[in-house]
Enzyme design. Structure first.
Site, PDB file in Angstrom:
ATOM      1  N   SER A   4       0.868  -1.169   0.000  1.00 39.98           N
ATOM      2  CA  SER A   4       0.000   0.000   0.000  1.00 39.98           C
ATOM      3  C   SER A   4       0.912   1.228   0.000  1.00 39.98           C
ATOM      4  O   SER A   4       1.780   1.348   0.867  1.00 39.98           O
ATOM      5  CB  SER A   4      -0.876  -0.026   1.250  1.00 39.98           C
ATOM      6  OG  SER A   4      -1.647   1.155   1.336  1.00 39.98           O
ATOM      7  N   LYS A  20      -1.156  -1.131  -4.363  1.00 34.42           N
ATOM      8  CA  LYS A  20      -2.324  -0.292  -4.053  1.00 34.42           C
ATOM      9  C   LYS A  20      -1.832   1.124  -3.859  1.00 34.42           C
ATOM     10  O   LYS A  20      -0.842   1.344  -3.165  1.00 34.42           O
ATOM     11  CB  LYS A  20      -2.977  -0.836  -2.785  1.00 34.42           C
ATOM     12  CG  LYS A  20      -3.858   0.120  -2.001  1.00 34.42           C
ATOM     13  CD  LYS A  20      -4.672  -0.653  -0.963  1.00 34.42           C
ATOM     14  CE  LYS A  20      -4.737   0.057   0.372  1.00 34.42           C
ATOM     15  NZ  LYS A  20      -5.467  -0.741   1.393  1.00 34.42           N
ATOM     16  N   LYS A  35      -3.027   5.106  -2.716  1.00 31.03           N
ATOM     17  CA  LYS A  35      -4.070   5.872  -2.046  1.00 31.03           C
ATOM     18  C   LYS A  35      -4.495   7.008  -2.960  1.00 31.03           C
ATOM     19  O   LYS A  35      -3.649   7.651  -3.600  1.00 31.03           O
ATOM     20  CB  LYS A  35      -3.520   6.444  -0.737  1.00 31.03           C
ATOM     21  CG  LYS A  35      -3.179   5.370   0.292  1.00 31.03           C
ATOM     22  CD  LYS A  35      -4.437   4.696   0.821  1.00 31.03           C
ATOM     23  CE  LYS A  35      -4.130   3.868   2.060  1.00 31.03           C
ATOM     24  NZ  LYS A  35      -5.356   3.257   2.614  1.00 31.03           N
ATOM     25  N   ASP A  39      -7.246   3.012  -3.243  1.00 28.59           N
ATOM     26  CA  ASP A  39      -7.996   3.062  -1.978  1.00 28.59           C
ATOM     27  C   ASP A  39      -8.276   4.520  -1.634  1.00 28.59           C
ATOM     28  O   ASP A  39      -7.346   5.316  -1.473  1.00 28.59           O
ATOM     29  CB  ASP A  39      -7.164   2.398  -0.868  1.00 28.59           C
ATOM     30  CG  ASP A  39      -7.897   2.305   0.471  1.00 28.59           C
ATOM     31  OD1 ASP A  39      -9.060   2.750   0.565  1.00 28.59           O
ATOM     32  OD2 ASP A  39      -7.286   1.782   1.431  1.00 28.59           O
ATOM     33  N   GLU A  90     -11.083   0.555  -3.539  1.00 29.33           N
ATOM     34  CA  GLU A  90     -11.371   0.280  -2.135  1.00 29.33           C
ATOM     35  C   GLU A  90     -12.057   1.477  -1.460  1.00 29.33           C
ATOM     36  O   GLU A  90     -11.588   2.608  -1.571  1.00 29.33           O
ATOM     37  CB  GLU A  90     -10.041  -0.056  -1.423  1.00 29.33           C
ATOM     38  CG  GLU A  90     -10.189  -0.501   0.017  1.00 29.33           C
ATOM     39  CD  GLU A  90      -8.852  -0.964   0.612  1.00 29.33           C
ATOM     40  OE1 GLU A  90      -7.928  -1.304  -0.145  1.00 29.33           O
ATOM     41  OE2 GLU A  90      -8.737  -0.971   1.856  1.00 29.33           O
ATOM     42  N   ASP A 118     -13.776  -1.786   2.924  1.00 31.07           N
ATOM     43  CA  ASP A 118     -12.866  -1.871   4.062  1.00 31.07           C
ATOM     44  C   ASP A 118     -13.643  -1.358   5.289  1.00 31.07           C
ATOM     45  O   ASP A 118     -14.284  -2.132   6.016  1.00 31.07           O
ATOM     46  CB  ASP A 118     -11.603  -1.037   3.744  1.00 31.07           C
ATOM     47  CG  ASP A 118     -10.620  -0.876   4.909  1.00 31.07           C
ATOM     48  OD1 ASP A 118     -10.937  -1.302   6.028  1.00 31.07           O
ATOM     49  OD2 ASP A 118      -9.531  -0.300   4.706  1.00 31.07           O
ATOM     50  N   LYS A 161      -9.784  -6.816   8.030  1.00 31.67           N
ATOM     51  CA  LYS A 161      -8.756  -6.378   8.971  1.00 31.67           C
ATOM     52  C   LYS A 161      -9.124  -6.930  10.342  1.00 31.67           C
ATOM     53  O   LYS A 161     -10.240  -6.705  10.824  1.00 31.67           O
ATOM     54  CB  LYS A 161      -8.683  -4.853   9.035  1.00 31.67           C
ATOM     55  CG  LYS A 161      -8.058  -4.214   7.815  1.00 31.67           C
ATOM     56  CD  LYS A 161      -8.001  -2.711   7.946  1.00 31.67           C
ATOM     57  CE  LYS A 161      -7.381  -2.093   6.684  1.00 31.67           C
ATOM     58  NZ  LYS A 161      -7.586  -0.635   6.645  1.00 31.67           N
ATOM     59  N   GLY A 175      -4.117  -4.015   6.159  1.00 32.82           N
ATOM     60  CA  GLY A 175      -3.113  -3.658   7.165  1.00 32.82           C
ATOM     61  C   GLY A 175      -3.414  -2.309   7.783  1.00 32.82           C
ATOM     62  O   GLY A 175      -4.182  -1.517   7.226  1.00 32.82           O
TER      63      GLY A 175
HETATM   64  O1  OSB Z   1      -7.299   1.820   4.439  1.00 31.87           O
HETATM   65  O2  OSB Z   1      -6.090   0.119   4.206  1.00 31.87           O
HETATM   66  C1  OSB Z   1      -6.282   1.227   4.698  1.00 31.87           C
HETATM   67  C2  OSB Z   1      -3.196   2.274   6.694  1.00 31.87           C
HETATM   68  C3  OSB Z   1      -3.775   2.984   7.732  1.00 31.87           C
HETATM   69  C4  OSB Z   1      -5.139   3.139   7.731  1.00 31.87           C
HETATM   70  C5  OSB Z   1      -5.921   2.579   6.716  1.00 31.87           C
HETATM   71  C6  OSB Z   1      -5.341   1.855   5.699  1.00 31.87           C
HETATM   72  C7  OSB Z   1      -3.951   1.733   5.680  1.00 31.87           C
HETATM   73  C8  OSB Z   1      -3.223   1.060   4.631  1.00 31.87           C
HETATM   74  C9  OSB Z   1      -1.898   0.508   5.035  1.00 31.87           C
HETATM   75  O3  OSB Z   1      -3.568   1.023   3.469  1.00 31.87           O
HETATM   76  C10 OSB Z   1      -1.692  -0.915   4.772  1.00 31.87           C
HETATM   77  C11 OSB Z   1      -0.460  -1.443   5.440  1.00 31.87           C
HETATM   78  O4  OSB Z   1      -0.447  -1.586   6.695  1.00 31.87           O
HETATM   79  O5  OSB Z   1       0.507  -1.736   4.736  1.00 31.87           O
HETATM   80 MG    MG Z   2      -8.481   0.720   3.086  1.00 27.10          MG
END
Ligand code: OSB
Ligand code: MG
Length: 381
Positions: A148, A174, A176, A201, A226, A251, A275, A303
């Site tokens: 991510s 992925k 953001k 995401d 996402e 999510d 999660k 994560g």
């Molecule tokens: O939305 O998946 C998410 C990290 C913090 C809060 C929300 C998210 C995330 C990530 C990180 O996308 C994923 C990771 O821990 O590698």
């Molecule tokens: Mg997410």
């Protein structure tokens, strides 16, 4: 609460101590999402001990501020201290799967409750002399990894980071997104990396008023989009999915197996990110897994920028048969200069993590390191 779908080996336990510790760890690079930027993690670790002296470790996966969901580290501490611990300590439990029931009267705060619940599963696995992944019903010895990648200051920086992760062997990327950092960015990524498995995401940054911007993403062959819409909104996601080719992955919206069932029934998503913390621990994660499997909805493990203990729990979860897509489960070194587990989580050149046969977590704990990072502690008895 519904029974666990699969009969898992159980070990009765009575908790005599719940140890809380707040540690602080700087990230190797800031992580930015549509709801904010994190440069240093605060992490709440939970250690449980039972009347036989067995130990289990858990990690509360909430953020430092209540922006991903309603939880944050200092609130989780209070919830565990004042409401969860008094309901759990000294009680005869049939199994770790039974722990969630005791704190079920508490609304929400699943990450706080889930950190303790996961610690109990780890304790139970250790007592049974089994790896945690086997104990929860895991079916594979190797898990597929994705990365991510947060919002960057420039597209060129993003492209450089993606290049390094693809080079390292990760199986999907992925990125953001948020309004103003979306279709043009994805187009640039696709131009440079036409063949990678790519997804985006939004962490709830859009509404149905943004339908056109979201439809612009359809031309890039994303594996999924996402959580584009509000954290608690299934009906709008169903409406969006009907007008989008790209599968939606939920999510934030999915906190229980009931939500998963509703989302699937409404057609609000084609994929679910599970999660461990968000759903309150392994027992609910297993139920969601089973609901999705029955409906042929693929799931993968999300994560929350976890340190080693949370990372090891995510690896165990990812071995379940329904986790058929690469998760946000990646190497410790992407986040930490030095993790709290030893060895750290390592990812092969093929973008996989091999699971360990050692009982429990499968990773050693660097207790000295944990000690040196601890800024607050309390033992509840
Ligand atoms: O939305 O998946 C998410 C990290 C913090 C809060 C929300 C998210 C995330 C990530 C990180 O996308 C994923 C990771 O821990 O590698
Ligand atoms: Mg997410």
């Amino acid at each position: 609460m519904p029974a666990l779908p699969e009969a898992l080996a159980a070990m009765p336990m009575r908790l005599t101590r719940i140890g809380l510790r707040k540690i602080r760890m700087p990230l190797v690079r800031p992580f930015e999402t549509s709801f904010g930027r994190t440069t240093e993690r605060q992490i709440l670790l939970v250690q449980v001990e039972d009347s036989d002296g067995a130990i289990g470790w858990g990690e509360v996966t909430c953020g430092e501020r209540p922006f991903y969901n309603e939880e944050w580290v200092d609130a989780a501490w209070l919830v565990l201290r004042d409401f969860v611990a008094p309901r759990v300590l000294g009680k005869e439990l049939e199994s770790a799967a039974d722990v969630g029931r005791l704190s079920h009267a508490i609304r929400g705060h699943r990450m706080a409750r889930g950190g303790l619940e996961a610690a109990c599963w780890e304790l139970e696995a250790r007592k049974l002399g089994r790896p945690l992944w086997q104990h929860i019903g895991g079916a594979r010895r190797e898990v597929a990894c994705g990365v991510s990648i947060g919002i960057q200051n420039s597209v060129s920086e993003l492209l450089e980071l993606i290049g390094a992760e693809v080079e390292a062997g990760y199986q999907r990327v992925k990125i953001k997104i948020k309004p103003g950092w979306d279709a043009d960015v994805v187009r640039a990524v696709r131009r440079q990396f036409p063949d990678i498995r790519l997804m985006a995401d939004a962490n709830s940054a859009y509404s149905l008023d943004d339908l056109e911007s979201l439809q612009r993403l359809d031309e890039f062959g994303l594996m999924m989009l996402e959580q584009p819409l509000a954290h608690d909104e299934l009906i709008d996601h169903a409406e969006l999915q009907a007008q989008l080719k790209t599968p939606i992955c939920l999510d934030e919206c999915i906190r229980t197996a009931h939500h998963a069932r509703q989302a699937i029934r409404l057609g609000a998503c084609g994929i679910i990110n599970v999660k461990l913390g968000r759903v309150g621990g392994f027992a609910e994660a297993l139920r969601i897994h089973d609901v999705c499997r029955q409906a042929a909805v693929p799931v993968w493990c999300g994560g929350m920028l976890e340190a080693g203990i949370g990372r090891a729990h995510n690896i165990a979860l990812s071995t379940l048969p329904g986790f058929v897509l690469p998760g946000d489960v990646s190497a410790s070194k992407r986040y930490w200069s030095q993790d709290v587990i030893d060895p750290p989580v390592q990812v092969s050149r093929q973008g996989t993590i091999a699971v360990s046969d050692a009982p429990g977590l499968g990773y050693g704990l660097d207790e000295e390191r944990i000690e040196s990072l601890t800024e607050r502690r309390q033992d509840l008895r």
